[in-house]
Design an enzyme around this catalytic site. Structure first.
Site, PDB file in Angstrom:
ATOM      1  N   GLY A  44      50.967  40.004  42.064  1.00  0.00           N
ATOM      2  CA  GLY A  44      49.548  40.033  42.452  1.00  0.00           C
ATOM      3  C   GLY A  44      49.464  40.182  43.973  1.00  0.00           C
ATOM      4  N   HIS A  45      50.239  39.349  44.703  1.00  0.00           N
ATOM      5  CA  HIS A  45      50.277  39.495  46.165  1.00  0.00           C
ATOM      6  C   HIS A  45      50.856  40.868  46.524  1.00  0.00           C
ATOM      7  CE1 HIS A  45      50.791  34.983  45.723  1.00  0.00           C
ATOM      8  NE2 HIS A  45      49.739  35.055  46.507  1.00  0.00           N
ATOM      9  N   GLN A  69      42.484  22.770  51.962  1.00  0.00           N
ATOM     10  CA  GLN A  69      41.825  23.226  50.729  1.00  0.00           C
ATOM     11  C   GLN A  69      42.301  22.478  49.489  1.00  0.00           C
ATOM     12  OE1 GLN A  69      43.406  27.351  51.426  1.00  0.00           O
ATOM     13  NE2 GLN A  69      43.519  27.426  49.215  1.00  0.00           N
ATOM     14  N   GLN A 156      41.035  39.685  42.941  1.00  0.00           N
ATOM     15  CA  GLN A 156      39.852  39.382  42.120  1.00  0.00           C
ATOM     16  C   GLN A 156      40.047  38.112  41.307  1.00  0.00           C
ATOM     17  OE1 GLN A 156      38.477  42.537  39.403  1.00  0.00           O
ATOM     18  NE2 GLN A 156      37.798  40.864  38.073  1.00  0.00           N
ATOM     19  N   LYS A 157      41.299  37.684  41.140  1.00  0.00           N
ATOM     20  CA  LYS A 157      41.527  36.480  40.344  1.00  0.00           C
ATOM     21  C   LYS A 157      40.753  35.303  40.943  1.00  0.00           C
ATOM     22  CE  LYS A 157      44.642  33.151  38.791  1.00  0.00           C
ATOM     23  NZ  LYS A 157      44.463  32.356  40.006  1.00  0.00           N
ATOM     24  N   SER A 193      49.688  33.981  38.832  1.00  0.00           N
ATOM     25  CA  SER A 193      49.283  32.923  39.755  1.00  0.00           C
ATOM     26  C   SER A 193      50.520  32.134  40.146  1.00  0.00           C
ATOM     27  CB  SER A 193      48.283  31.990  39.062  1.00  0.00           C
ATOM     28  OG  SER A 193      48.235  30.747  39.727  1.00  0.00           O
TER      29      SER A 193
HETATM   30  O1  PAF Z   1      44.153  32.534  47.923  1.00  0.00           O
HETATM   31  C1  PAF Z   1      44.927  31.858  48.632  1.00  0.00           C
HETATM   32  O2  PAF Z   1      46.144  31.924  48.498  1.00  0.00           O
HETATM   33  C2  PAF Z   1      44.353  30.930  49.681  1.00  0.00           C
HETATM   34  O3  PAF Z   1      43.184  30.349  49.252  1.00  0.00           O
HETATM   35  C3  PAF Z   1      44.170  31.617  51.065  1.00  0.00           C
HETATM   36  C4  PAF Z   1      43.160  32.740  50.997  1.00  0.00           C
HETATM   37  C5  PAF Z   1      45.494  32.151  51.552  1.00  0.00           C
HETATM   38  C6  PAF Z   1      43.664  30.598  52.078  1.00  0.00           C
HETATM   39  O4  PAF Z   1      44.553  29.551  52.233  1.00  0.00           O
END
Ligand code: PAF
Length: 299
Positions: A44-45, A69, A156-157, A193
């Site tokens: 995905g990345h 987060q 989009q996930k 994921s």
């Molecule tokens: O989607 C992620 O991996 C994280 O939420 C991000 C955008 C790198 C911010 O830490």
């Protein structure tokens, strides 16, 4: 799967050094694509990195497990950090700069600023993860300030995240184009994921029900069903056939506002969050299959 390039990747952990390098790149008028990540990279990345390499002169990837987060009961400590293999992954895809700061660099003791995108951050995932999107918006805003990319790439996930980041860049007049790319799935349909590794064998097998439910929704809509309550009820029925799947929410929302809709129209987002043991999985589809964030947020 991805094309291989040979060039030297700069690995940078200091903010000062990163800013020097970015200054040199800007002097040369080269375009910058940015892929923010928390590492544990998967295909995905990979699709985001590939798109950035194709569309920009320079691609910067950040790997930073952002403590802001994570809620107090979430998996910050446990979150996978396979840095060596992430490094190899980025090198192979032709990333130019890998930025991986420490938490102390990003958030020194005196750090007192946060970025909050109100409204959009309090619904769906935000209801279950209070403060999560404040953490995301704050880190992404800080990374944007340091990297000053022309384009930034999101999957989009994490649809709500992408919508919030798009709102933030518009509200703060950040001259950055947000690109949202389709979900990359495992062969059986599970959305890729970094957290999928937490699933036990039976949870992993059963998790395919999420994609089945989204596929069922698409089938119902394609055959004329536009009543959100009815579509959601059929999806719930299907997911409930799996004992270990516990639904947090299934909803159809209007994508500018993330407000629930009763009548499904093209562009609506059908999203769900389901727990398997302590692992929460999220997934979504866009009705009509068109993800047009940039057009949507012109206003
Ligand atoms: O989607 C992620 O991996 C994280 O939420 C991000 C955008 C790198 C911010 O830490």
């Amino acid at each position: 799967m991805f094309k291989q390039k040979r060039k030297t990747m700069k690995v940078i952990s200091s903010i000062g050094r990163l800013q020097q390098v970015i200054k040199q790149i800007k002097k040369k008028n080269l375009s910058i694509g940015f892929v923010p990540t928390m590492g544990a990279l998967h295909n995905g990345h990979g699709s985001l990195i590939n798109a950035s390499c194709k569309e920009n002169d320079i691609t910067v990837v950040s790997i930073f497990v952002n403590p802001l987060q994570f809620g107090p009961k979430e998996d910050l400590k446990q979150y996978p950090r396979p840095f060596k293999s992430d490094l190899a992954f980025c090198r192979k895809l032709g990333v130019d700069i890998l930025f991986h700061p420490s938490a102390e660099q990003m958030y020194p003791e005196s750090f007192s600023t946060s970025v909050e995108v109100k409204g959009l951050s309090d619904v769906l995932e935000g209801k279950f993860r209070p403060g999560h999107f404040r953490g995301v918006a704050t880190v992404v805003a800080k990374l944007f300030c340091m990297i000053m990319p022309d384009k930034a790439y999101f999957g989009q996930k994490d649809a709500q995240q992408a919508i919030i980041i798009e709102r933030m860049t518009k509200d703060l007049a950040m001259p950055i184009k947000i690109k949202v790319l389709p979900i990359i799935r495992e062969p059986d349909g599970l959305a890729m994921s970094s957290r999928n590794i937490y699933l036990s064998k039976s949870q992993r097998q059963n998790s395919v029900v999420l994609y089945k439910a989204l596929t069922l929704a698409r089938q119902l809509i394609n055959s004329g069903q536009r009543d959100a309550v009815k579509v959601i009820s059929r999806m719930k029925q299907l997911i409930k056939t799996v004992d270990e799947a516990k639904i947090d929410y299934i909803t159809v929302v209007e994508p500018y506002s993330l407000k629930p809709v009763s009548k499904i129209t093209n562009g609506c987002l059908i999203c769900l969050a389901v727990r398997f043991g302590s692992t929460r999985l999220i997934d979504n589809i866009v009705v009509g299959d068109s993800w047009k964030l940039t057009e949507r947020f012109k206003k």
